[in-house]
Design an enzyme around this catalytic site. Structure first.
Site, short mmCIF file in Angstrom:
data_model
loop_
_atom_site.label_atom_id
_atom_site.label_comp_id
_atom_site.label_asym_id
_atom_site.label_seq_id
_atom_site.Cartn_x
_atom_site.Cartn_y
_atom_site.Cartn_z
N LEU A 125 0.87 -1.16 0.07
CA LEU A 125 0.07 0.33 -0.14
C LEU A 125 1.12 1.70 0.40
O LEU A 125 0.56 2.31 -0.67
CB LEU A 125 -0.60 0.37 1.31
CG LEU A 125 -1.92 1.58 1.52
CD1 LEU A 125 -2.66 1.44 0.48
CD2 LEU A 125 -2.41 0.85 2.72
N THR A 126 1.55 1.17 0.89
CA THR A 126 3.21 2.83 1.03
C THR A 126 3.42 2.54 -0.23
O THR A 126 4.32 1.78 -1.04
CB THR A 126 4.00 2.43 2.13
OG1 THR A 126 2.94 1.82 3.36
CG2 THR A 126 4.51 3.19 2.54
N GLN A 336 18.49 -0.57 30.17
CA GLN A 336 18.85 0.50 31.45
C GLN A 336 19.37 -0.49 32.46
O GLN A 336 20.04 -0.14 33.08
CB GLN A 336 17.47 1.47 31.94
CG GLN A 336 18.00 2.42 32.35
CD GLN A 336 19.20 3.12 31.97
OE1 GLN A 336 18.86 4.16 30.87
NE2 GLN A 336 19.94 3.89 33.46
N HIS A 338 20.36 -3.41 31.73
CA HIS A 338 21.43 -4.18 32.23
C HIS A 338 22.51 -2.72 32.15
O HIS A 338 23.87 -3.48 31.47
CB HIS A 338 21.46 -4.16 30.06
CG HIS A 338 21.03 -5.52 30.06
ND1 HIS A 338 18.78 -6.19 30.11
CD2 HIS A 338 21.07 -7.01 29.53
CE1 HIS A 338 18.41 -7.01 30.04
NE2 HIS A 338 19.98 -8.17 29.99
N GLY A 339 22.47 -1.49 32.43
CA GLY A 339 23.36 -0.57 32.18
C GLY A 339 24.37 -0.47 30.81
O GLY A 339 24.01 -0.66 29.78
N GLU A 363 1.67 -0.09 9.58
CA GLU A 363 0.62 -0.59 9.93
C GLU A 363 -0.33 0.50 10.96
O GLU A 363 -1.13 0.17 11.44
CB GLU A 363 -0.17 -1.93 10.63
CG GLU A 363 0.73 -3.12 9.80
CD GLU A 363 -0.02 -4.25 9.27
OE1 GLU A 363 -1.54 -4.51 10.38
OE2 GLU A 363 1.02 -5.69 9.75
N THR A 365 0.39 4.84 12.64
CA THR A 365 1.86 5.69 12.48
C THR A 365 0.53 5.96 14.49
O THR A 365 -0.57 5.53 14.17
CB THR A 365 2.40 6.39 12.81
OG1 THR A 365 0.80 7.69 12.79
CG2 THR A 365 3.50 6.51 11.19
#
Ligand code: FAD
Length: 391
Positions: A125-126, A336, A338-339, A363, A365
């Site tokens: 479509l896009t 975050q 997991h540093g 599909e 936004t």
């Protein structure tokens, strides 16, 4: 109201979970890094029914509903979102458009081929000029005897390099507005149809995304899909179901990221303690798990309604909007947790973080979905339908 999956649904979920962990997980990071689509999985997924989840057995489908479909997409996406996207685009967009709006000859010719894993399906479509304003599409199809001649281009299309059939929306009558758009089944070897090289993406890198070009592409009349002028309206119907699978994909991505975080908090120590013992981390874990469950409930509500044949425009939009934004928050917090290691490619968490972003774009936004939801709400809460105390 029943919040439990049936025994059969649980066993489908477990089988797909095992398949994803055994067949998809081992090289997912390499495939992502090299942006190579794992072609060998197509036939395997076809054999397992993953490529025909929502289609009847008479078309070689698995004969299941949207609840099972959402479970399948979640399980695959929790391991590799690229494959979740591949499966979602194949089932709900390309194959479903042919199944839902095709005539019996088209169904018999294309659907069993697709559900059995002989090839993937794509749905276009896009266009480069705009995806949200799908009504403004510029690709044209003009009659030439019994055939149609297509000219134009599409972009960001999922699966086309592995798709024998691609459903393409094109303008057949420039004067007729929305009613001037029709859908066509374009076959891979049609003269004048060219597929671009896989695009170099932020995430979902192992899924196939490409541009399509139509240069006097001749499409036989028998490949007009649905009635002339109905392409736009049928495409909107297809997106209703598609959004359920993208929402399920987002639940899967969030769950995959969350599971990585749960493992890490029990391995990693700081200040002499496992990091799950810190209150700041506990709050993150609690919020992540709560949001994932909330999103899954929205997905399953939309899926259950779809299985009953009810209108789901509002509910699939809500599920997709919430699940995709939730998925970004959860992936962010999981990374975050997991540093510094979260930022390094050796751990799967950074891939979930990158993959997550597609959910708020594909599909519909988030901006467009809010418009769709609000439009439905205004219809639902029309002044004359409000209770007296509100009016
Ligand atoms: C990996 C990937 C796979 C995809 N697969 C497919 C596929 O298989 N088939 C297919 O057809 N498409 C596919 N797409 C395309 C996708 O659906 C579009 O990217 C999406 O619809 C947005 O269109 P756009 O990119 O042209 O952005 P635009 O429409 O140009 O939007 C740009 C920005 O403007 C905002 N915006 C636009 N209009 C409004 C408005 N009226 N009000 C407020 N804000 C607005 C948008 O929300 C967005 O933030 C895929 C995209 C990606 C990235």
């Amino acid at each position: 109201m029943n919040f439990e999956f049936s025994e059969e649904q649980l066993s489908i979920r477990d089988a797909i979970r095992e398949f994803a962990r055994e067949e998809i997980a081992p090289d997912r990071l390499e495939k992502d890094e090299s942006k190579v689509f794992p072609e060998h999985l197509i036939q395997k997924m076809g054999d397992l029914g993953i490529l025909g989840v929502i289609f009847p057995e008479e078309y070689s489908g698995a004969g299941m509903g949207y609840i099972e479909y959402a479970l399948v997409v979640e399980e695959i996406s929790a391991v590799d979102p690229s494959m979740g996207l591949t499966v979602a685009a194949h089932n709900s967009l390309g194959t479903n458009h042919i199944y839902s709006y095709g005539n019996e000859e088209q169904r018999q010719r294309c659907v069993p081929h697709l559900t059995a894993g002989k090839s993937l399906a794509a749905w276009a479509l896009t266009e480069p000029g705009g995806g949200s304003d799908a009504f403004g599409l510029k690709t044209t199809a003009r009659r030439d005897g019994d055939d149609w001649i297509l000219n134009g281009s599409k972009t960001f299309i999922t699966n086309p390099n592995y798709a024998d059939y691609c459903v393409v929306m094109a303008r057949t009558n420039p004067e007729a507005g929305k009613a001037g758009i029709s859908a066509f089944i374009v076959e891979k070897d049609f003269p004048g149809y060219k597929i671009g090289v896989p695009m170099n993406k932020l995430g979902m890198r192992a899924s196939d995304t490409a541009e399509l070009f139509f240069e006097d592409c001749r499409v036989p009349g028998r490949n007009l899909l649905g009635a002339e002028g109905e392409g736009y309206f049928n495409a909107l119907g297809i997106l209703d179901g598609g959004r359920i699978s993208i929402a399920a994909m987002c639940v899967g991505i969030a769950r995959g990221a969350f599971e990585q975080a749960m493992r890490y908090v029990q391995e990693r120590s700081a200040f002499g303690k496992k990091i799950h013992q810190f209150q700041a981390i506990k709050i993150k874990l609690a919020d992540m798990a709560t949001e994932i469950d909330a999103a899954r409930l929205l997905v399953m509500r939309a899926a259950a309604m779809k299985d009953k044949g009810q209108e789901v425009n509002l509910e699939s939009g809500m599920a997709k909007l919430f699940a995709s934004e939730m998925c970004l928050r959860v992936a962010d917090e999981a990374l975050q947790i997991h540093g510094g290691y979260g930022y390094i490619k050796e751990y799967p968490i950074e891939k979930f973080y990158r993959d997550a972003k597609l959910g708020t774009i594909g599909e519909g936004t988030s901006e467009i979905l809010r418009m769709v939801i609000a439009r439905d709400l205004v219809r639902k809460y029309a002044i004359d339908a409000l209770p007296a105390e509100v009016s």
